[in-house]
Scaffold this motif. Structure first.
Motif, short mmCIF file in Angstrom:
data_model
loop_
_atom_site.label_atom_id
_atom_site.label_comp_id
_atom_site.label_asym_id
_atom_site.label_seq_id
_atom_site.Cartn_x
_atom_site.Cartn_y
_atom_site.Cartn_z
N GLU A 85 -4.70 -7.10 -1.35
CA GLU A 85 -3.50 -7.04 -2.18
C GLU A 85 -3.83 -6.38 -3.52
O GLU A 85 -3.06 -5.58 -4.05
CB GLU A 85 -2.93 -8.45 -2.39
N LEU B 231 0.83 -1.20 0.00
CA LEU B 231 0.00 0.00 0.00
C LEU B 231 0.87 1.26 0.00
O LEU B 231 0.65 2.17 -0.81
CB LEU B 231 -0.90 -0.04 1.23
N ARG B 232 1.86 1.30 0.87
CA ARG B 232 2.77 2.46 0.93
C ARG B 232 3.51 2.63 -0.39
O ARG B 232 3.65 3.74 -0.91
CB ARG B 232 3.78 2.28 2.06
N PRO C 285 -6.04 -2.34 -2.17
CA PRO C 285 -5.72 -1.99 -0.78
C PRO C 285 -6.65 -0.94 -0.19
O PRO C 285 -6.69 -0.75 1.02
CB PRO C 285 -4.28 -1.47 -0.85
N TRP C 286 -7.42 -0.25 -1.06
CA TRP C 286 -8.32 0.78 -0.57
C TRP C 286 -9.71 0.23 -0.23
O TRP C 286 -10.60 0.99 0.16
CB TRP C 286 -8.46 1.89 -1.61
N LEU D 167 -5.83 5.67 -1.64
CA LEU D 167 -4.68 5.05 -0.97
C LEU D 167 -4.33 5.80 0.31
O LEU D 167 -4.00 5.19 1.32
CB LEU D 167 -3.47 5.01 -1.92
N ARG E 249 2.58 1.56 -3.35
CA ARG E 249 1.66 1.98 -4.40
C ARG E 249 1.31 3.46 -4.30
O ARG E 249 1.14 4.15 -5.30
CB ARG E 249 0.38 1.17 -4.31
N TYR E 250 1.20 3.92 -3.05
CA TYR E 250 0.90 5.34 -2.83
C TYR E 250 2.05 6.20 -3.36
O TYR E 250 1.83 7.17 -4.08
CB TYR E 250 0.69 5.57 -1.32
N ALA F 4 -6.67 4.81 2.94
CA ALA F 4 -6.32 3.46 3.40
C ALA F 4 -5.14 3.53 4.37
O ALA F 4 -5.11 2.83 5.38
CB ALA F 4 -5.98 2.56 2.21
#
Ligand SMILES: [Zn+2]
Length: 123
Positions: free
Chosen positions: A104, A17-18, A107-108, A76, A20-21, A79
């Motif tokens: 996965e 998640l991090r 993630p949001w 994101l 992807r952000y 999230a």
């Protein structure tokens, strides 16, 4: 509470998640810079109408992509916020653990599949 054994743990999903952000923010920065360049090019008088037209539609395309990326970044970010307050990965409706395999990919996600489908039916 049942643990879904799909080879993932919450920490891995959080990392994803991090990551992807960060990636989304970088893509927004790239898109913004490219759009600026396109706008500048569009302002320069080329004397070629066809060229100017395609530059304008390129710019519009970039705006659409940037808007979609911003929306994604917003989801994101919220999230990540839920990750901080500990509600990440928990369904907002039935309070069940959202399967990590679902997180996965999305993630949001704020709801488990069942509740999501229920919400979509209500729409
Ligand atoms: Zn649910």
């Amino acid at each position: 509470m049942t643990t879904v054994d799909d080879g993932l743990d919450l920490e891995q999903v959080a990392d994803l998640l991090r990551h992807r952000y960060q990636q989304t923010l970088e893509q927004i920065a790239t898109q913004t810079a490219e759009t600026r360049d396109l706008r500048q090019a569009a302002h320069q008088d080329t004397g070629d109408m066809a060229d100017a037209g395609s530059l304008i539609s390129d710019t519009a395309q970039h705006d659409i992509v940037t808007a979609a990326l911003s929306e994604q970044a917003g989801r994101l970010a919220s999230a990540l916020q839920r990750l901080q307050d500990g509600s990440f990965g928990t369904c907002g409706r039935c309070a069940q653990q959202i399967p990590l395999a679902r997180l996965e990919i999305m993630p949001w996600a704020t709801h488990c599949v069942t509740c999501q489908q229920h919400a979509e039916k209500l729409r």
